[in-house]
Design a protein around this motif. Structure first.
Motif, PDB file in Angstrom:
ATOM      1  N   ARG A  18      -2.740  -1.444  -6.536  1.00 50.08           N
ATOM      2  CA  ARG A  18      -2.715  -0.559  -7.707  1.00 50.08           C
ATOM      3  C   ARG A  18      -3.970   0.322  -7.734  1.00 50.08           C
ATOM      4  O   ARG A  18      -3.927   1.484  -8.156  1.00 50.08           O
ATOM      5  N   ALA A  19      -5.112  -0.233  -7.294  1.00 45.88           N
ATOM      6  CA  ALA A  19      -6.342   0.556  -7.257  1.00 45.88           C
ATOM      7  C   ALA A  19      -6.331   1.558  -6.112  1.00 45.88           C
ATOM      8  O   ALA A  19      -6.755   2.709  -6.271  1.00 45.88           O
ATOM      9  N   LEU A  20      -5.854   1.132  -4.942  1.00 49.05           N
ATOM     10  CA  LEU A  20      -5.917   1.976  -3.756  1.00 49.05           C
ATOM     11  C   LEU A  20      -4.985   3.181  -3.827  1.00 49.05           C
ATOM     12  O   LEU A  20      -5.355   4.280  -3.401  1.00 49.05           O
ATOM     13  N   GLY A  21      -3.771   2.999  -4.349  1.00 48.17           N
ATOM     14  CA  GLY A  21      -2.807   4.096  -4.376  1.00 48.17           C
ATOM     15  C   GLY A  21      -3.333   5.331  -5.078  1.00 48.17           C
ATOM     16  O   GLY A  21      -3.464   6.407  -4.474  1.00 48.17           O
ATOM     17  N   PRO A  22      -3.685   5.236  -6.363  1.00 44.46           N
ATOM     18  CA  PRO A  22      -4.229   6.402  -7.065  1.00 44.46           C
ATOM     19  C   PRO A  22      -5.544   6.891  -6.467  1.00 44.46           C
ATOM     20  O   PRO A  22      -5.793   8.104  -6.436  1.00 44.46           O
ATOM     21  N   ALA A  23      -6.397   5.983  -5.993  1.00 45.13           N
ATOM     22  CA  ALA A  23      -7.679   6.395  -5.419  1.00 45.13           C
ATOM     23  C   ALA A  23      -7.474   7.272  -4.197  1.00 45.13           C
ATOM     24  O   ALA A  23      -8.141   8.309  -4.034  1.00 45.13           O
ATOM     25  N   LEU A  24      -6.553   6.878  -3.325  1.00 41.40           N
ATOM     26  CA  LEU A  24      -6.316   7.655  -2.109  1.00 41.40           C
ATOM     27  C   LEU A  24      -5.702   9.013  -2.420  1.00 41.40           C
ATOM     28  O   LEU A  24      -6.075  10.030  -1.825  1.00 41.40           O
ATOM     29  N   VAL A  25      -4.771   9.057  -3.349  1.00 43.13           N
ATOM     30  CA  VAL A  25      -4.097  10.319  -3.664  1.00 43.13           C
ATOM     31  C   VAL A  25      -5.018  11.253  -4.459  1.00 43.13           C
ATOM     32  O   VAL A  25      -5.013  12.464  -4.249  1.00 43.13           O
ATOM     33  N   ALA A  26      -5.820  10.685  -5.354  1.00 47.25           N
ATOM     34  CA  ALA A  26      -6.689  11.507  -6.199  1.00 47.25           C
ATOM     35  C   ALA A  26      -8.050  11.771  -5.556  1.00 47.25           C
ATOM     36  O   ALA A  26      -8.806  12.624  -6.033  1.00 47.25           O
ATOM     37  N   GLY A  27      -8.382  11.037  -4.489  1.00 46.45           N
ATOM     38  CA  GLY A  27      -9.695  11.194  -3.876  1.00 46.45           C
ATOM     39  C   GLY A  27     -10.814  10.647  -4.729  1.00 46.45           C
ATOM     40  O   GLY A  27     -11.946  11.137  -4.686  1.00 46.45           O
ATOM     41  N   PHE A  35       2.955  14.809 -13.725  1.00 46.74           N
ATOM     42  CA  PHE A  35       1.994  15.465 -14.624  1.00 46.74           C
ATOM     43  C   PHE A  35       1.291  16.660 -13.993  1.00 46.74           C
ATOM     44  O   PHE A  35       0.523  17.352 -14.679  1.00 46.74           O
ATOM     45  N   GLY A  36       1.524  16.893 -12.725  1.00 46.62           N
ATOM     46  CA  GLY A  36       0.944  18.057 -12.072  1.00 46.62           C
ATOM     47  C   GLY A  36      -0.561  17.974 -11.917  1.00 46.62           C
ATOM     48  O   GLY A  36      -1.160  16.895 -11.957  1.00 46.62           O
ATOM     49  N   ALA A  37      -1.173  19.133 -11.766  1.00 52.65           N
ATOM     50  CA  ALA A  37      -2.611  19.207 -11.505  1.00 52.65           C
ATOM     51  C   ALA A  37      -3.460  18.509 -12.568  1.00 52.65           C
ATOM     52  O   ALA A  37      -4.444  17.839 -12.215  1.00 52.65           O
ATOM     53  N   LEU A  49       0.830  -1.208   0.000  1.00 57.20           N
ATOM     54  CA  LEU A  49       0.000   0.000   0.000  1.00 57.20           C
ATOM     55  C   LEU A  49       0.863   1.256   0.000  1.00 57.20           C
ATOM     56  O   LEU A  49       0.591   2.212  -0.743  1.00 57.20           O
ATOM     57  N   VAL A  50       1.919   1.255   0.813  1.00 58.34           N
ATOM     58  CA  VAL A  50       2.821   2.418   0.847  1.00 58.34           C
ATOM     59  C   VAL A  50       3.459   2.630  -0.526  1.00 58.34           C
ATOM     60  O   VAL A  50       3.523   3.758  -1.037  1.00 58.34           O
ATOM     61  N   GLY A  51       3.920   1.557  -1.140  1.00 61.83           N
ATOM     62  CA  GLY A  51       4.522   1.670  -2.467  1.00 61.83           C
ATOM     63  C   GLY A  51       3.542   2.203  -3.499  1.00 61.83           C
ATOM     64  O   GLY A  51       3.905   3.014  -4.356  1.00 61.83           O
ATOM     65  N   ALA A  52       2.283   1.768  -3.404  1.00 59.77           N
ATOM     66  CA  ALA A  52       1.274   2.225  -4.358  1.00 59.77           C
ATOM     67  C   ALA A  52       0.973   3.708  -4.184  1.00 59.77           C
ATOM     68  O   ALA A  52       0.816   4.441  -5.172  1.00 59.77           O
ATOM     69  N   VAL A  53       0.886   4.151  -2.940  1.00 59.52           N
ATOM     70  CA  VAL A  53       0.651   5.573  -2.691  1.00 59.52           C
ATOM     71  C   VAL A  53       1.823   6.406  -3.198  1.00 59.52           C
ATOM     72  O   VAL A  53       1.629   7.455  -3.832  1.00 59.52           O
ATOM     73  N   LEU A  54       3.031   5.946  -2.941  1.00 56.61           N
ATOM     74  CA  LEU A  54       4.214   6.665  -3.438  1.00 56.61           C
ATOM     75  C   LEU A  54       4.232   6.707  -4.964  1.00 56.61           C
ATOM     76  O   LEU A  54       4.596   7.720  -5.570  1.00 56.61           O
ATOM     77  N   GLY A  55       3.831   5.611  -5.598  1.00 56.16           N
ATOM     78  CA  GLY A  55       3.766   5.591  -7.059  1.00 56.16           C
ATOM     79  C   GLY A  55       2.764   6.589  -7.588  1.00 56.16           C
ATOM     80  O   GLY A  55       3.018   7.288  -8.580  1.00 56.16           O
ATOM     81  N   ALA A  56       1.599   6.675  -6.933  1.00 51.52           N
ATOM     82  CA  ALA A  56       0.584   7.646  -7.351  1.00 51.52           C
ATOM     83  C   ALA A  56       1.068   9.079  -7.137  1.00 51.52           C
ATOM     84  O   ALA A  56       0.827   9.960  -7.973  1.00 51.52           O
ATOM     85  N   LEU A  57       1.764   9.309  -6.024  1.00 51.32           N
ATOM     86  CA  LEU A  57       2.319  10.644  -5.779  1.00 51.32           C
ATOM     87  C   LEU A  57       3.352  11.012  -6.841  1.00 51.32           C
ATOM     88  O   LEU A  57       3.420  12.164  -7.281  1.00 51.32           O
TER      89      LEU A  57
END
Length: 248
Positions: free
Chosen positions: A205-214, A125-127, A111-119
């Motif tokens: 893979r689903a959780l990382g972008p979902a958490l960072v992007a809301g 790509f920015g905003a 999960l930590v790796g996925a969040v870091l990947g999403a960040l």
């Protein structure tokens, strides 16, 4: 004296429990590479950014995820087993191929790796990457019902984990083939499911972008369905195809 409870051989020759810090770091970095490599290309495609020439089509994202997983398995498979996917970890644990006591550390690392990947994708790509395309967070396609999404995610994760278990736990398969087979398995999964569900085949893979992007639309589908498919695949291989199974 060697503690056989912690020196057990894991996937790709890794020693499960021999150095849990190294294994956790490997899972974190491996999941980061997978999520960053795949979602960055998916975001670029969604934003219609050209890569090495003209804008590319839908083949780019499945290939990016597949090649990223191939590279991860080759790079860290011998350290942690290269699970980088809770569906793999829990599937192996359910069949006794991975100790349950190590599962929490692996899931947290993934999960930590996925969040870091999403960040990292957000930083790249920015905003627009976050605000316009939600960092390639997986959501059901237009007109796709929840039942269909669950079925498709379970099926493609079954395919992926079946390939992982078959090439990584059975010594009848040459070890050099494993990274290629696993990467190809993920590429096929994303090719099939991409137009329907976004093709996660991996709760991290689903959780990382979902958490960072809301972006939490039907998020439970991408947690529950891959776990069902992954555990089913591991059980089927272990029960019917694994080396040493006696004929009925």
């Amino acid at each position: 004296m060697v503690d056989t409870t912690t020196a057990r051989t894991g996937l790709y020759g890794s020693n499960i429990g021999a150095n849990m810090l190294a294994a956790a770091v490997a899972e974190t970095v491996g999941t980061f590479i997978l999520v960053y490599g795949g979602t960055a290309v998916a975001v670029a495609a969604a934003l219609q950014r050209p890569v090495a020439g003209p804008a590319y089509d839908s083949m780019a994202t499945p290939l990016a995820f597949g090649l990223a997983l191939l590279a991860v398995v080759a790079a860290v498979g011998h350290v942690s087993g290269g699970h980088v996917n809770p569906a793999v970890t829990l599937g192996l644990a359910a069949t006794g191929s991975f100790p349950w006591r190590y599962v929490p550390a692996y899931l947290v690392a993934q999960l930590v790796g996925a969040v870091l990947g999403a960040l990292a994708t957000w930083a790249t790509f920015g905003a627009p990457g976050r605000d316009q395309v939600a960092l390639a967070a997986t959501v059901p396609g237009p007109g796709v019902g929840v039942g269909t999404a669950v079925l498709v995610e379970a099926l493609v994760t079954f395919v992926l984990v079946f390939v992982v278990v078959s090439v990584a736990t059975d010594d009848r398969v040459h070890s050099s083939l494993a990274p290629i087979a696993v990467g190809a398995g993920l590429a096929v999964a994303v090719l099939v499911a991409g137009p329907v569900t976004g093709g996660a085949a991996n709760p991290a893979r689903a959780l990382g972008p979902a958490l960072v992007a809301g972006e939490f639309t039907s998020l439970w589908v991408y947690i529950v369905a891959p776990l069902i498919g992954g555990i089913a695949a591991a059980v089927v291989y272990d029960r019917f195809l694994a080396k040493g199974q006696a004929p009925e």
